[in-house]
Design a protein around this motif. Structure first.
Motif, PDB file in Angstrom:
ATOM      1  N   VAL A 148       0.825  -1.214   0.000  1.00 21.81           N
ATOM      2  CA  VAL A 148       0.000   0.000   0.000  1.00 21.81           C
ATOM      3  C   VAL A 148       0.858   1.263   0.000  1.00 21.81           C
ATOM      4  CG1 VAL A 148      -1.710   1.259   1.385  1.00 21.81           C
ATOM      5  CG2 VAL A 148      -1.874  -1.215   1.161  1.00 21.81           C
ATOM      6  N   TYR A 149       2.029   1.194   0.665  1.00 22.87           N
ATOM      7  CA  TYR A 149       2.865   2.397   0.776  1.00 22.87           C
ATOM      8  C   TYR A 149       3.633   2.681  -0.518  1.00 22.87           C
ATOM      9  CZ  TYR A 149       6.101  -1.340   2.047  1.00 22.87           C
ATOM     10  OH  TYR A 149       6.820  -2.506   2.052  1.00 22.87           O
ATOM     11  N   LEU A 150       3.550   1.763  -1.512  1.00 23.69           N
ATOM     12  CA  LEU A 150       4.251   2.029  -2.779  1.00 23.69           C
ATOM     13  C   LEU A 150       3.329   2.094  -3.995  1.00 23.69           C
ATOM     14  CD1 LEU A 150       7.516  -0.129  -2.512  1.00 23.69           C
ATOM     15  CD2 LEU A 150       7.236   2.328  -2.193  1.00 23.69           C
ATOM     16  N   VAL A 151       2.402   1.155  -4.108  1.00 23.89           N
ATOM     17  CA  VAL A 151       1.572   1.135  -5.327  1.00 23.89           C
ATOM     18  C   VAL A 151       0.665   2.361  -5.316  1.00 23.89           C
ATOM     19  CG1 VAL A 151      -0.110  -0.165  -6.684  1.00 23.89           C
ATOM     20  CG2 VAL A 151       1.612  -1.394  -5.333  1.00 23.89           C
ATOM     21  N   PRO A 152       0.710   3.178  -6.367  1.00 24.08           N
ATOM     22  CA  PRO A 152      -0.048   4.435  -6.345  1.00 24.08           C
ATOM     23  C   PRO A 152      -1.572   4.270  -6.354  1.00 24.08           C
ATOM     24  CG  PRO A 152       1.689   4.495  -8.029  1.00 24.08           C
ATOM     25  CD  PRO A 152       1.592   3.072  -7.541  1.00 24.08           C
ATOM     26  N   LEU A 153      -2.091   3.265  -7.055  1.00 21.85           N
ATOM     27  CA  LEU A 153      -3.544   3.232  -7.308  1.00 21.85           C
ATOM     28  C   LEU A 153      -4.391   3.004  -6.054  1.00 21.85           C
ATOM     29  CD1 LEU A 153      -5.675   3.320  -9.590  1.00 21.85           C
ATOM     30  CD2 LEU A 153      -5.573   0.821  -9.643  1.00 21.85           C
ATOM     31  N   VAL A 154      -5.439   3.818  -5.920  1.00 24.87           N
ATOM     32  CA  VAL A 154      -6.511   3.574  -4.944  1.00 24.87           C
ATOM     33  C   VAL A 154      -7.830   3.717  -5.693  1.00 24.87           C
ATOM     34  CG1 VAL A 154      -7.607   4.266  -2.777  1.00 24.87           C
ATOM     35  CG2 VAL A 154      -5.159   4.623  -3.081  1.00 24.87           C
ATOM     36  N   VAL A 222       4.061 -13.205 -17.768  1.00 31.78           N
ATOM     37  CA  VAL A 222       3.483 -11.931 -17.319  1.00 31.78           C
ATOM     38  C   VAL A 222       4.578 -10.921 -16.981  1.00 31.78           C
ATOM     39  CG1 VAL A 222       2.122 -10.796 -15.518  1.00 31.78           C
ATOM     40  CG2 VAL A 222       1.321 -12.941 -16.506  1.00 31.78           C
ATOM     41  N   THR A 223       5.565 -11.342 -16.164  1.00 30.65           N
ATOM     42  CA  THR A 223       6.505 -10.336 -15.645  1.00 30.65           C
ATOM     43  C   THR A 223       7.541  -9.898 -16.681  1.00 30.65           C
ATOM     44  OG1 THR A 223       7.902 -12.033 -14.649  1.00 30.65           O
ATOM     45  CG2 THR A 223       6.222 -11.042 -13.237  1.00 30.65           C
ATOM     46  N   TYR A 224       7.894 -10.793 -17.621  1.00 32.23           N
ATOM     47  CA  TYR A 224       8.866 -10.388 -18.654  1.00 32.23           C
ATOM     48  C   TYR A 224       8.183  -9.806 -19.891  1.00 32.23           C
ATOM     49  CZ  TYR A 224      12.679 -12.649 -16.119  1.00 32.23           C
ATOM     50  OH  TYR A 224      13.619 -12.974 -15.183  1.00 32.23           O
ATOM     51  N   GLY A 225       6.873  -9.953 -19.973  1.00 34.55           N
ATOM     52  CA  GLY A 225       6.169  -9.502 -21.182  1.00 34.55           C
ATOM     53  C   GLY A 225       5.180  -8.393 -20.899  1.00 34.55           C
ATOM     54  N   PRO A 226       3.889  -8.708 -20.982  1.00 35.02           N
ATOM     55  CA  PRO A 226       2.887  -7.648 -20.824  1.00 35.02           C
ATOM     56  C   PRO A 226       2.958  -6.934 -19.488  1.00 35.02           C
ATOM     57  CG  PRO A 226       1.825  -9.774 -21.272  1.00 35.02           C
ATOM     58  CD  PRO A 226       3.294 -10.006 -21.327  1.00 35.02           C
ATOM     59  N   GLY A 227       3.294  -7.655 -18.396  1.00 35.22           N
ATOM     60  CA  GLY A 227       3.328  -6.999 -17.080  1.00 35.22           C
ATOM     61  C   GLY A 227       4.352  -5.879 -17.063  1.00 35.22           C
ATOM     62  N   TYR A 228       5.542  -6.196 -17.591  1.00 37.36           N
ATOM     63  CA  TYR A 228       6.599  -5.183 -17.693  1.00 37.36           C
ATOM     64  C   TYR A 228       6.102  -3.991 -18.510  1.00 37.36           C
ATOM     65  CZ  TYR A 228      10.655  -3.168 -20.116  1.00 37.36           C
ATOM     66  OH  TYR A 228      11.537  -2.310 -20.681  1.00 37.36           O
ATOM     67  N   ARG A 229       5.469  -4.267 -19.613  1.00 35.39           N
ATOM     68  CA  ARG A 229       5.027  -3.182 -20.506  1.00 35.39           C
ATOM     69  C   ARG A 229       3.793  -2.470 -19.959  1.00 35.39           C
ATOM     70  NH1 ARG A 229       3.896  -5.314 -26.291  1.00 35.39           N
ATOM     71  NH2 ARG A 229       1.922  -5.806 -25.288  1.00 35.39           N
ATOM     72  N   TRP A 230       2.907  -3.193 -19.250  1.00 38.10           N
ATOM     73  CA  TRP A 230       1.675  -2.579 -18.748  1.00 38.10           C
ATOM     74  C   TRP A 230       1.959  -1.407 -17.819  1.00 38.10           C
ATOM     75  CZ3 TRP A 230      -0.990  -7.902 -17.714  1.00 38.10           C
ATOM     76  CH2 TRP A 230      -1.777  -8.238 -18.807  1.00 38.10           C
ATOM     77  N   ALA A 231       3.102  -1.440 -17.137  1.00 36.53           N
ATOM     78  CA  ALA A 231       3.407  -0.330 -16.231  1.00 36.53           C
ATOM     79  C   ALA A 231       3.535   0.983 -16.996  1.00 36.53           C
ATOM     80  CB  ALA A 231       4.691  -0.612 -15.460  1.00 36.53           C
ATOM     81  N   VAL A 232       3.769   0.876 -18.292  1.00 35.62           N
ATOM     82  CA  VAL A 232       3.977   2.088 -19.111  1.00 35.62           C
ATOM     83  C   VAL A 232       2.873   2.217 -20.171  1.00 35.62           C
ATOM     84  CG1 VAL A 232       5.587   3.216 -20.699  1.00 35.62           C
ATOM     85  CG2 VAL A 232       6.470   1.900 -18.760  1.00 35.62           C
ATOM     86  N   VAL A 233       2.497   1.092 -20.716  1.00 39.29           N
ATOM     87  CA  VAL A 233       1.594   1.095 -21.873  1.00 39.29           C
ATOM     88  C   VAL A 233       0.362   0.250 -21.545  1.00 39.29           C
ATOM     89  CG1 VAL A 233       1.404   0.427 -24.300  1.00 39.29           C
ATOM     90  CG2 VAL A 233       3.581   1.264 -23.424  1.00 39.29           C
ATOM     91  N   HIS A 238      -1.334   0.785 -26.066  1.00 38.17           N
ATOM     92  CA  HIS A 238      -0.844  -0.381 -26.797  1.00 38.17           C
ATOM     93  C   HIS A 238      -1.438  -0.404 -28.206  1.00 38.17           C
ATOM     94  CE1 HIS A 238       0.455  -4.353 -27.760  1.00 38.17           C
ATOM     95  NE2 HIS A 238      -0.762  -4.867 -27.710  1.00 38.17           N
ATOM     96  N   ARG A 239      -2.736  -0.144 -28.265  1.00 42.95           N
ATOM     97  CA  ARG A 239      -3.368  -0.163 -29.589  1.00 42.95           C
ATOM     98  C   ARG A 239      -2.986   1.065 -30.423  1.00 42.95           C
ATOM     99  NH1 ARG A 239      -5.098  -3.548 -26.791  1.00 42.95           N
ATOM    100  NH2 ARG A 239      -5.924  -5.524 -27.517  1.00 42.95           N
ATOM    101  N   HIS A 240      -2.718   2.143 -29.744  1.00 42.15           N
ATOM    102  CA  HIS A 240      -2.321   3.356 -30.475  1.00 42.15           C
ATOM    103  C   HIS A 240      -0.938   3.154 -31.118  1.00 42.15           C
ATOM    104  CE1 HIS A 240      -2.848   7.419 -31.612  1.00 42.15           C
ATOM    105  NE2 HIS A 240      -2.205   8.017 -30.620  1.00 42.15           N
ATOM    106  N   MET A 294      13.046   1.112 -16.592  1.00 40.24           N
ATOM    107  CA  MET A 294      12.630  -0.083 -15.847  1.00 40.24           C
ATOM    108  C   MET A 294      13.610  -1.231 -16.060  1.00 40.24           C
ATOM    109  SD  MET A 294       8.541   0.144 -16.325  1.00 40.24           S
ATOM    110  CE  MET A 294       8.316  -1.600 -16.047  1.00 40.24           C
ATOM    111  N   LEU A 295      14.156  -1.358 -17.275  1.00 45.16           N
ATOM    112  CA  LEU A 295      15.138  -2.431 -17.512  1.00 45.16           C
ATOM    113  C   LEU A 295      16.376  -2.216 -16.652  1.00 45.16           C
ATOM    114  CD1 LEU A 295      15.178  -3.246 -21.347  1.00 45.16           C
ATOM    115  CD2 LEU A 295      14.240  -4.609 -19.463  1.00 45.16           C
ATOM    116  N   ASP A 296      16.768  -0.922 -16.473  1.00 45.59           N
ATOM    117  CA  ASP A 296      17.919  -0.631 -15.605  1.00 45.59           C
ATOM    118  C   ASP A 296      17.634  -1.107 -14.177  1.00 45.59           C
ATOM    119  OD1 ASP A 296      19.295   0.493 -17.661  1.00 45.59           O
ATOM    120  OD2 ASP A 296      18.854   2.584 -17.125  1.00 45.59           O
ATOM    121  N   VAL A 297      16.421  -0.822 -13.711  1.00 42.13           N
ATOM    122  CA  VAL A 297      16.056  -1.249 -12.350  1.00 42.13           C
ATOM    123  C   VAL A 297      16.059  -2.775 -12.267  1.00 42.13           C
ATOM    124  CG1 VAL A 297      14.193  -1.269 -10.642  1.00 42.13           C
ATOM    125  CG2 VAL A 297      14.734   0.832 -11.872  1.00 42.13           C
ATOM    126  N   PHE A 298      15.498  -3.415 -13.280  1.00 47.31           N
ATOM    127  CA  PHE A 298      15.453  -4.882 -13.270  1.00 47.31           C
ATOM    128  C   PHE A 298      16.873  -5.447 -13.226  1.00 47.31           C
ATOM    129  CE2 PHE A 298      11.036  -5.748 -15.351  1.00 47.31           C
ATOM    130  CZ  PHE A 298      10.440  -4.959 -14.369  1.00 47.31           C
TER     131      PHE A 298
END
Ligand SMILES: NC(=O)c1ccc[n+]([C@@H]2O[C@H](COP(=O)([O-])OP(=O)(O)OC[C@H]3O[C@@H](n4cnc5c(N)ncnc54)[C@H](O)[C@@H]3O)[C@@H](O)[C@H]2O)c1
Length: 309
Positions: A148-154, A222-233, A238-240, A294-298
């Motif tokens: 809760v103290y990190l994930v922004p969404l409420v 999930v974590t190497y594919g769409p999950g990684y990208r979903w944080a940004v796109v 994605h469709r755009h 994000m790749l740098d962080v990973f």
């Protein structure tokens, strides 16, 4: 109306102080607020202080508000004592509907008349949770995501009696606490983001069951594919960007649209409105910069997961 402005809240009550309640306490304390907490567990206070202490380095990293301190956390003798005089109440008891209905009735009876009461529930309808409250107009869901103290969404969800003003107030308050408040247009069980996650999980179960993949494959897909990208796109961008220089219009013309006929018009409008003024090339540069970061962080924190086979 005696409710303070959402950016003038001083004292918050956290009722239920487990994983989520403790995370909320850290968020509010880091904003320089006074927090009064209560939980019926015999070791509730010790556990809460431990949770807050372990979140605190992250809060310091994000930046503490002036006066923010773990010392501003006080333990209350009862749920009623926790909410007495509070400017805002965050309830984080177990997701058990009868328990929450009874608890919210108590909080509603004990909290100042105009204080907004938010439940962290992950799935229940706010109308049902507030069924025994005398002032259901001030009850909302404020559904966070762990940690809760990190994930922004409420997700902020109102029930049939929740006032529009309380919805706005709650969103403004969470925003002032550094969160990304997302008000839902109407109540539904499990709200928005968990329903999206559940759709992915249901498909994963089906694919494992059919022998297409195992659970390690699902985690990595999930974590190497769409999950990684979903944080940004997300699904819109994605469709755009999938449409090259022709953007979302080309994407849909080329690959079709699986929604109800005609609904693509609304989707295209929403995409073009959201990123109006940005060319596809600008958006691609922005996307790539964030994905590279994000790749740098990973790379700094490699995946500790190991396959057993
Ligand atoms: N864990 C998650 O991933 C997550 C994410 C978002 C929202 N939530 C929601 O947050 C709420 C709390 O979940 P959690 O994961 O912190 O659970 P948890 O089990 O870690 O904590 C629940 C706490 O509530 C206390 N409690 C028990 N009865 C109580 C009562 N009558 N009044 C007050 N407190 C009581 C327990 O002692 C415990 O400390 C639930 O509504 C849950 O759906 C959980």
């Amino acid at each position: 109306m005696s409710r303070p402005e959402s950016n003038a809240v001083r004292e918050v009550a956290c009722v239920g102080a487990g994983t989520v309640g403790g995370g909320w306490a850290a968020v509010f304390l880091a904003r320089g607020l006074d927090v009064r907490a209560w939980d019926p567990a015999p070791d509730g206070e010790a556990k809460l202080r431990e949770t807050v202490a372990s979140a605190w380095p992250a809060m310091e990293h994000l930046g503490l508000a002036p006066g923010a301190s773990q010392d501003r956390l006080r333990w209350a003798a009862s749920a009623e004592a926790a909410v007495d005089g509070a400017d805002f109440v965050q309830e984080s008891a177990p997701d058990d509907e009868p328990l929450k209905v009874a608890l919210l009735e108590r909080l509603d009876a004990a909290a100042p008349r105009d204080t907004v009461i938010a439940s962290s529930s992950s799935k229940f309808l706010p109308s049902r949770l507030a069924a025994r409250c005398k002032s259901p107009e001030r009850v909302v869901i404020g559904h966070p995501f762990v940690p809760v103290y990190l994930v922004p969404l409420v997700e902020v969800v109102g029930g049939e009696h929740t006032s529009a003003e309380v919805m706005r107030w709650a969103c403004d308050f969470y925003t002032a606490c550094g969160k990304k408040a997302l008000p839902l247009k109407r109540e539904i069980e499990a709200y928005l983001a968990n329903r999206l996650q559940q759709a992915v999980l249901a498909e994963a179960m089906s694919l494992v069951e059919k022998g297409v993949c195992d659970w390690d494959d699902v985690e990595e897909a999930v974590t190497y594919g769409p999950g990684y990208r979903w944080a940004v796109v997300g699904p819109m961008l994605h469709r755009h960007l999938g449409g090259g220089r022709g953007g979302v219009r080309h994407m849909i013309a080329h690959f079709g649209w699986k929604g109800p006929p005609g609904s693509e018009v609304e989707f295209i409008d929403a995409v073009e409105r959201r990123w109006s003024g940005m060319s596809i090339a600008d958006l691609e540069r922005w996307r790539d910069a964030r994905l590279l970061g994000m790749l740098d962080v990973f790379a700094s924190y490699p995946d500790p997961g190991k396959r057993s086979g």
